[in-house]
Design a protein around this motif. Structure first.
Motif, PDB file in Angstrom:
ATOM      1  N   ALA A  11      59.739 -17.183  14.014  1.00 41.40           N
ATOM      2  CA  ALA A  11      58.924 -16.501  15.026  1.00 41.40           C
ATOM      3  C   ALA A  11      57.565 -17.176  15.154  1.00 41.40           C
ATOM      4  CB  ALA A  11      58.765 -15.029  14.668  1.00 41.40           C
ATOM      5  N   VAL A  12      56.981 -17.547  13.998  1.00 45.19           N
ATOM      6  CA  VAL A  12      55.681 -18.238  14.019  1.00 45.19           C
ATOM      7  C   VAL A  12      55.838 -19.594  14.704  1.00 45.19           C
ATOM      8  CG1 VAL A  12      53.921 -19.331  12.583  1.00 45.19           C
ATOM      9  CG2 VAL A  12      54.775 -17.077  11.972  1.00 45.19           C
ATOM     10  N   ARG A  13      56.927 -20.288  14.366  1.00 36.81           N
ATOM     11  CA  ARG A  13      57.146 -21.592  14.974  1.00 36.81           C
ATOM     12  C   ARG A  13      57.330 -21.460  16.499  1.00 36.81           C
ATOM     13  NH1 ARG A  13      61.556 -23.477  12.007  1.00 36.81           N
ATOM     14  NH2 ARG A  13      60.374 -22.859  10.176  1.00 36.81           N
ATOM     15  N   ALA A  14      58.023 -20.401  16.900  1.00 36.43           N
ATOM     16  CA  ALA A  14      58.218 -20.176  18.334  1.00 36.43           C
ATOM     17  C   ALA A  14      56.876 -19.964  19.039  1.00 36.43           C
ATOM     18  CB  ALA A  14      59.122 -18.966  18.550  1.00 36.43           C
ATOM     19  N   GLU A  15      55.962 -19.262  18.359  1.00 39.66           N
ATOM     20  CA  GLU A  15      54.624 -19.072  18.947  1.00 39.66           C
ATOM     21  C   GLU A  15      53.928 -20.425  19.135  1.00 39.66           C
ATOM     22  OE1 GLU A  15      52.923 -16.490  19.989  1.00 39.66           O
ATOM     23  OE2 GLU A  15      54.183 -14.805  19.374  1.00 39.66           O
ATOM     24  N   LEU A  16      54.061 -21.301  18.141  1.00 38.96           N
ATOM     25  CA  LEU A  16      53.409 -22.617  18.219  1.00 38.96           C
ATOM     26  C   LEU A  16      54.008 -23.455  19.349  1.00 38.96           C
ATOM     27  CD1 LEU A  16      52.967 -23.607  14.462  1.00 38.96           C
ATOM     28  CD2 LEU A  16      51.405 -22.363  15.943  1.00 38.96           C
ATOM     29  N   HIS A  17      55.332 -23.377  19.492  1.00 36.55           N
ATOM     30  CA  HIS A  17      55.966 -24.140  20.576  1.00 36.55           C
ATOM     31  C   HIS A  17      55.548 -23.614  21.942  1.00 36.55           C
ATOM     32  CE1 HIS A  17      59.350 -25.574  17.698  1.00 36.55           C
ATOM     33  NE2 HIS A  17      58.275 -26.347  17.654  1.00 36.55           N
TER      34      HIS A  17
END
Lengths: 140, 123
Positions: A11-17
């Motif tokens: 989920a955090v990675r999705a925010e960064l993308h």
């Protein structure tokens, strides 16, 4: 019965993308805990994420202390404006930070407008019960 | 009161003005703003209109147009938005931005007033 919250790391990675999609001048971003551990990153291959996470943590600690010594308040963000580009560190809750690297010509106003909500969202994801590192210090 | 505050107040005195800002388009951040509200967040407007100014300047460069932008008018169904780059030697890299209510504003007068405010603006 409530389902357990989804694993926050993707989920955090999705925010960064999503942040990268919204900011064309973004070079990369990473989320680190206040003790310097990497939570997630979206950096170009020539940058070493663990080293940058450790650096971020020392800047975060320094900025936290500076803000509380000078004004007695919490730390929100710090902008490092170098000749080769910008590095902005946003507090994401009390125990983590979002670091954003951007090109020298970036629209800083827009960078802030896009990144601040992401930092808040990440703080929420990390604070969710059953979340990964970093653990909330005040919960123990 | 600084020259910037005076200029912003004069901009808000223009008939139909709903918001005014002076923005640095190298960073996209506003040096000053007046009239920001829930309906018109001027910080968002400053960052967004920076992209407008940059895009236009880039386009002019690609078209080999060696001219200056005098102003940019954006007509919405209910508002006029006017962007006016500041030309003073000391204030290069800034633009004035204002939003006007179409029903109350006189566009010709507003542009005229904005030009005279810009001439006196020193940041």
């Amino acid at each position: 019965m409530k389902l357990p919250p989804p694993d926050p790391d993707p989920a955090v990675r999705a925010e960064l993308h999503a942040l990268r999609d919204r900011l064309p001048d973004l070079v990369g971003s990473l989320v680190a805990s206040s003790d310097g551990l990497l939570v997630a990153h979206d950096l170009p291959p020539d940058l070493e994420p663990d080293g940058l996470a450790a650096l971020t943590a020392s800047q975060l600690g320094l900025s936290h202390r500076l803000a509380s010594t000078a004004h007695g308040g919490a730390f929100r963000e710090v902008v490092v404006h170098g000749t080769g580009g910008h590095v902005v560190i946003y507090a994401a809750g009390w125990t983590a930070s979002l670091t954003v690297l951007a090109a020298p010509a970036v629209n800083v106003g827009r960078l802030h407008l896009e990144s601040r909500p992401v930092a808040r969202a990440i703080a929420g994801l990390l604070a969710a019960p059953g979340g990964p590192e970093p653990q909330r210090k005040d919960a123990r | 009161m600084s020259n910037l505050d005076t200029a912003l107040k004069e901009m808000m005195d223009i008939d139909g003005a709903v918001g005014a800002a002076v923005v640095d388009y190298s960073s996209g951040m506003a040096l000053g703003m007046l009239g920001s509200s829930k309906n018109l967040d001027l910080q968002v407007a400053a960052a967004g209109n920076t992209e407008v100014v940059r895009a236009k300047l880039r386009t002019m460069e690609q078209l080999n147009l060696k001219e200056e932008i005098e102003d940019i008018l954006i007509s919405l169904s209910g508002q006029y938005h006017i962007i006016r780059p500041v030309t003073g030697r000391k204030s290069a890299g800034l633009f004035m931005y204002m939003a006007l209510d179409r029903n109350r504003a006189n566009l010709a007068l507003a542009r005229h007033r904005l030009r005279s405010i810009e001439e006196t603006l020193e940041v």
